[in-house]
Design a protein around this motif. Structure first.
Motif, short mmCIF file in Angstrom:
data_model
loop_
_atom_site.label_atom_id
_atom_site.label_comp_id
_atom_site.label_asym_id
_atom_site.label_seq_id
_atom_site.Cartn_x
_atom_site.Cartn_y
_atom_site.Cartn_z
N LEU A 98 0.83 -1.21 0.00
CA LEU A 98 0.00 0.00 0.00
C LEU A 98 0.87 1.26 0.00
O LEU A 98 0.61 2.21 -0.75
N ASP A 99 1.91 1.29 0.83
CA ASP A 99 2.79 2.46 0.87
C ASP A 99 3.61 2.61 -0.41
O ASP A 99 3.96 3.72 -0.79
N SER A 100 3.92 1.52 -1.08
CA SER A 100 4.60 1.61 -2.38
C SER A 100 3.71 2.35 -3.38
O SER A 100 4.18 3.22 -4.12
N VAL A 101 2.42 2.02 -3.36
CA VAL A 101 1.47 2.71 -4.25
C VAL A 101 1.34 4.17 -3.85
O VAL A 101 1.32 5.07 -4.69
N ARG A 102 1.26 4.42 -2.55
CA ARG A 102 1.15 5.80 -2.06
C ARG A 102 2.36 6.62 -2.44
O ARG A 102 2.26 7.78 -2.86
N MET A 103 3.59 6.02 -2.32
CA MET A 103 4.80 6.75 -2.68
C MET A 103 4.83 7.03 -4.18
O MET A 103 5.26 8.10 -4.60
N ARG A 104 4.37 6.10 -4.99
CA ARG A 104 4.31 6.33 -6.44
C ARG A 104 3.41 7.53 -6.73
O ARG A 104 3.72 8.37 -7.56
N ASP A 105 2.30 7.64 -6.01
CA ASP A 105 1.40 8.78 -6.17
C ASP A 105 2.10 10.09 -5.78
O ASP A 105 1.96 11.10 -6.46
N VAL A 106 2.87 10.06 -4.70
CA VAL A 106 3.62 11.24 -4.26
C VAL A 106 4.62 11.66 -5.34
O VAL A 106 4.74 12.83 -5.68
N GLN A 107 5.34 10.68 -5.89
CA GLN A 107 6.30 10.98 -6.97
C GLN A 107 5.58 11.65 -8.14
O GLN A 107 6.07 12.65 -8.68
N GLU A 108 4.44 11.11 -8.53
CA GLU A 108 3.68 11.67 -9.66
C GLU A 108 3.19 13.08 -9.37
O GLU A 108 3.22 13.95 -10.25
N ARG A 109 2.74 13.33 -8.13
CA ARG A 109 2.30 14.68 -7.77
C ARG A 109 3.44 15.68 -7.87
O ARG A 109 3.27 16.79 -8.41
N ILE A 110 4.60 15.32 -7.36
CA ILE A 110 5.75 16.23 -7.42
C ILE A 110 6.16 16.46 -8.86
O ILE A 110 6.39 17.61 -9.28
N LEU A 111 6.23 15.41 -9.65
CA LEU A 111 6.60 15.56 -11.07
C LEU A 111 5.58 16.42 -11.82
O LEU A 111 5.94 17.22 -12.69
N ARG A 112 4.31 16.28 -11.48
CA ARG A 112 3.26 17.11 -12.11
C ARG A 112 3.47 18.59 -11.75
O ARG A 112 3.40 19.47 -12.61
N HIS A 113 3.74 18.88 -10.47
CA HIS A 113 4.01 20.26 -10.06
C HIS A 113 5.18 20.83 -10.85
O HIS A 113 5.12 21.97 -11.34
N LYS A 114 6.23 20.05 -10.98
CA LYS A 114 7.42 20.51 -11.71
C LYS A 114 7.11 20.72 -13.19
O LYS A 114 7.58 21.69 -13.79
N SER A 115 6.30 19.83 -13.78
CA SER A 115 5.96 19.97 -15.21
C SER A 115 5.07 21.18 -15.45
O SER A 115 5.02 21.70 -16.57
N GLU A 116 4.37 21.64 -14.43
CA GLU A 116 3.55 22.85 -14.53
C GLU A 116 4.39 24.12 -14.40
O GLU A 116 3.85 25.22 -14.42
N GLY A 117 5.69 23.94 -14.25
CA GLY A 117 6.59 25.09 -14.17
C GLY A 117 6.83 25.61 -12.77
O GLY A 117 7.50 26.63 -12.60
N LEU A 118 6.30 24.94 -11.76
CA LEU A 118 6.53 25.38 -10.39
C LEU A 118 7.96 25.06 -9.99
O LEU A 118 8.48 23.98 -10.29
N VAL A 119 8.60 26.00 -9.31
CA VAL A 119 9.97 25.82 -8.86
C VAL A 119 9.93 25.56 -7.36
O VAL A 119 9.29 26.30 -6.61
#
Length: 170
Positions: free
Chosen positions: A81-102
């Motif tokens: 379950l935490d592996s899935v949760r961490m994958r979601d966290v990685q995706e959220r951070i990568l999405r923020h970065k792809s939106e141009g947020l620094v």
């Protein structure tokens, strides 16, 4: 931490090595991984997640760095379950970065408790490692230092009280 990118690794293959004094015993939930990501100029992190580790002894782990004098090394793994949760966290951070947020992120392996076969603690030498896949090597992420001294003053007493005296010497 050359060669380690917490946003690109597979959480299901992540191993977290924890070097502690031989007198310390760790069990499931006594250590965790923390991941944060904060946008520059914002007061609070956009991502602030904790993942409890399932703990085992490292004595049977091939390729684990040898323990230092007086040290025992444990290995922590994420639950499914935490592996899935961490994958979601990685995706959220990568999405923020792809939106141009620094922003700036952190990945840390921390202790939450445990028990000791010695006198009550006042300090706790601690170092950490990660392994991101079956074909990768262990990478030291923090050098040996006093974990207690790294805590903010208001958390020290709480942490020291969470490390109880072990029943028996096991």
């Amino acid at each position: 931490m050359a060669g380690f990118n917490p946003l690109q690794m597979n959480p299901a293959e992540l191993g977290a090595g924890l070097g502690v004094p031989q007198s310390i015993r760790l069990a499931d939930g006594d250590a965790m991984i923390a991941m944060t990501w904060q946008v520059r100029g914002e007061a609070a992190p956009r991502v602030n997640e904790r993942f409890l580790l399932q703990i085992s002894d490292s004595s049977e782990i091939v390729g684990m760095p040898p323990p230092l004098r007086g040290e025992r090394i444990y290995v922590g793994r994420l639950s499914r379950l935490d592996s899935v949760r961490m994958r979601d966290v990685q995706e959220r951070i990568l999405r923020h970065k792809s939106e141009g947020l620094v922003g700036q992120g952190s990945f840390s392996i921390n202790l939450r408790g445990g028990c000791t076969t010695a006198s009550p603690l006042t300090e706790l030498p601690f170092r950490t490692f990660v392994k991101t896949g079956s074909d990768s090597s262990w990478i030291e992420t923090t050098r040996r230092s006093d974990f207690v001294a790294t805590l903010p003053a208001h958390e020290r007493k709480e942490f020291l009280q969470s490390v109880r005296i072990c029943n028996g010497t096991g």
